[in-house]
Write a protein that holds these residues in place. Sequence first.
Motif, PDB file in Angstrom:
ATOM      1  N   GLU A  49      13.755   5.836 -12.268  1.00 16.64           N
ATOM      2  CA  GLU A  49      14.942   5.426 -13.022  1.00 16.64           C
ATOM      3  C   GLU A  49      15.595   6.613 -13.711  1.00 16.64           C
ATOM      4  OE1 GLU A  49      14.871   2.074 -15.653  1.00 16.64           O
ATOM      5  OE2 GLU A  49      13.332   1.109 -14.435  1.00 16.64           O
ATOM      6  N   HIS A  50      14.781   7.540 -14.208  1.00 10.65           N
ATOM      7  CA  HIS A  50      15.326   8.719 -14.884  1.00 10.65           C
ATOM      8  C   HIS A  50      16.232   9.511 -13.948  1.00 10.65           C
ATOM      9  CE1 HIS A  50      15.628  12.327 -17.290  1.00 10.65           C
ATOM     10  NE2 HIS A  50      15.112  13.027 -16.289  1.00 10.65           N
ATOM     11  N   TYR A  51      15.756   9.752 -12.736  1.00  8.31           N
ATOM     12  CA  TYR A  51      16.561  10.518 -11.779  1.00  8.31           C
ATOM     13  C   TYR A  51      17.804   9.749 -11.352  1.00  8.31           C
ATOM     14  CZ  TYR A  51      12.788  13.933 -11.339  1.00  8.31           C
ATOM     15  OH  TYR A  51      11.846  14.905 -11.580  1.00  8.31           O
ATOM     16  N   GLN A  52      17.713   8.436 -11.267  1.00  4.20           N
ATOM     17  CA  GLN A  52      18.888   7.633 -10.923  1.00  4.20           C
ATOM     18  C   GLN A  52      19.942   7.711 -12.019  1.00  4.20           C
ATOM     19  OE1 GLN A  52      17.725   3.646  -9.866  1.00  4.20           O
ATOM     20  NE2 GLN A  52      16.295   4.360  -8.298  1.00  4.20           N
TER      21      GLN A  52
ATOM     22  N   ARG B 277       0.831  -1.187   0.000  1.00 10.95           N
ATOM     23  CA  ARG B 277       0.000   0.000   0.000  1.00 10.95           C
ATOM     24  C   ARG B 277       0.870   1.244   0.000  1.00 10.95           C
ATOM     25  NH1 ARG B 277      -4.000  -0.979   4.916  1.00 10.95           N
ATOM     26  NH2 ARG B 277      -4.332   1.212   4.526  1.00 10.95           N
ATOM     27  N   GLY B 278       0.357   2.302  -0.587  1.00 11.66           N
ATOM     28  CA  GLY B 278       1.028   3.583  -0.558  1.00 11.66           C
ATOM     29  C   GLY B 278       1.935   3.824  -1.760  1.00 11.66           C
ATOM     30  N   ARG B 279       2.501   5.002  -1.756  1.00  9.89           N
ATOM     31  CA  ARG B 279       3.375   5.423  -2.844  1.00  9.89           C
ATOM     32  C   ARG B 279       4.728   4.741  -2.707  1.00  9.89           C
ATOM     33  NH1 ARG B 279       3.741  10.601  -5.834  1.00  9.89           N
ATOM     34  NH2 ARG B 279       5.882  10.734  -6.556  1.00  9.89           N
ATOM     35  N   PRO B 280       5.333   4.299  -3.823  1.00  9.93           N
ATOM     36  CA  PRO B 280       6.657   3.672  -3.761  1.00  9.93           C
ATOM     37  C   PRO B 280       7.726   4.666  -3.292  1.00  9.93           C
ATOM     38  CG  PRO B 280       5.646   3.324  -5.913  1.00  9.93           C
ATOM     39  CD  PRO B 280       4.779   4.278  -5.164  1.00  9.93           C
ATOM     40  N   LYS B 281       8.664   4.186  -2.523  1.00 12.20           N
ATOM     41  CA  LYS B 281       9.746   5.028  -2.015  1.00 12.20           C
ATOM     42  C   LYS B 281      10.904   5.008  -3.007  1.00 12.20           C
ATOM     43  CE  LYS B 281       8.358   5.231   2.570  1.00 12.20           C
ATOM     44  NZ  LYS B 281       7.136   5.955   2.396  1.00 12.20           N
ATOM     45  N   GLY B 282      11.705   6.056  -2.973  1.00 10.76           N
ATOM     46  CA  GLY B 282      12.899   6.090  -3.801  1.00 10.76           C
ATOM     47  C   GLY B 282      12.737   6.966  -5.027  1.00 10.76           C
TER      48      GLY B 282
ATOM     49  N   GLN C 249      13.025  21.737  -5.721  1.00  6.88           N
ATOM     50  CA  GLN C 249      14.301  21.779  -5.000  1.00  6.88           C
ATOM     51  C   GLN C 249      14.498  20.545  -4.118  1.00  6.88           C
ATOM     52  OE1 GLN C 249      16.118  24.390  -5.842  1.00  6.88           O
ATOM     53  NE2 GLN C 249      17.846  24.216  -4.499  1.00  6.88           N
ATOM     54  N   PRO C 250      13.469  20.102  -3.366  1.00 11.05           N
ATOM     55  CA  PRO C 250      13.655  18.893  -2.560  1.00 11.05           C
ATOM     56  C   PRO C 250      14.009  17.672  -3.402  1.00 11.05           C
ATOM     57  CG  PRO C 250      11.753  20.079  -1.758  1.00 11.05           C
ATOM     58  CD  PRO C 250      12.184  20.755  -3.039  1.00 11.05           C
ATOM     59  N   THR C 251      13.462  17.570  -4.602  1.00 11.05           N
ATOM     60  CA  THR C 251      13.803  16.449  -5.476  1.00 11.05           C
ATOM     61  C   THR C 251      15.262  16.524  -5.874  1.00 11.05           C
ATOM     62  OG1 THR C 251      11.548  16.372  -6.321  1.00 11.05           O
ATOM     63  CG2 THR C 251      13.232  15.258  -7.632  1.00 11.05           C
ATOM     64  N   LEU C 252      15.746  17.717  -6.159  1.00  6.54           N
ATOM     65  CA  LEU C 252      17.167  17.892  -6.477  1.00  6.54           C
ATOM     66  C   LEU C 252      18.038  17.406  -5.326  1.00  6.54           C
ATOM     67  CD1 LEU C 252      19.534  19.016  -8.200  1.00  6.54           C
ATOM     68  CD2 LEU C 252      19.160  21.183  -7.041  1.00  6.54           C
ATOM     69  N   TYR C 253      17.673  17.762  -4.113  1.00  8.28           N
ATOM     70  CA  TYR C 253      18.462  17.341  -2.953  1.00  8.28           C
ATOM     71  C   TYR C 253      18.380  15.827  -2.737  1.00  8.28           C
ATOM     72  CZ  TYR C 253      19.163  22.239  -1.852  1.00  8.28           C
ATOM     73  OH  TYR C 253      19.535  23.553  -1.913  1.00  8.28           O
ATOM     74  N   ARG C 254      17.231  15.209  -3.028  1.00  5.08           N
ATOM     75  CA  ARG C 254      17.132  13.747  -2.937  1.00  5.08           C
ATOM     76  C   ARG C 254      18.028  13.078  -3.971  1.00  5.08           C
ATOM     77  NH1 ARG C 254      11.724  14.723  -1.689  1.00  5.08           N
ATOM     78  NH2 ARG C 254      11.071  14.468  -3.838  1.00  5.08           N
TER      79      ARG C 254
END
Length: 76
Positions: free
Chosen positions: A27-30, A19-24, A59-64
């Motif tokens: 593939e594009h960002y990786q 259940r819920g949204r996948p974490k991580g 910005q938070p996505t950039l930091y992740r």
Amino acid sequence: MRERTQAGLNSAPARGHNRGRPKGLSEHYQLIAPDVREMYEKKQCSTNEIRKIFGIKSQPTLYRILQFAGVAVNGF
């Protein structure tokens, strides 16, 4: 009805459904993480310019992405 719902929710993990949204990261960002890291560490561009170049929306996505690439980001 409530019992059937609970039984279904309890048996879902055994079938591989979570259940819920996948974490991580996607593939594009990786895939772009090493390039983002290189630009960030060389201080060639500001973080906003890096986001525009790579199509990163927030910005938070950039930091992740940077954390995934192994960069210690201060204040995040």
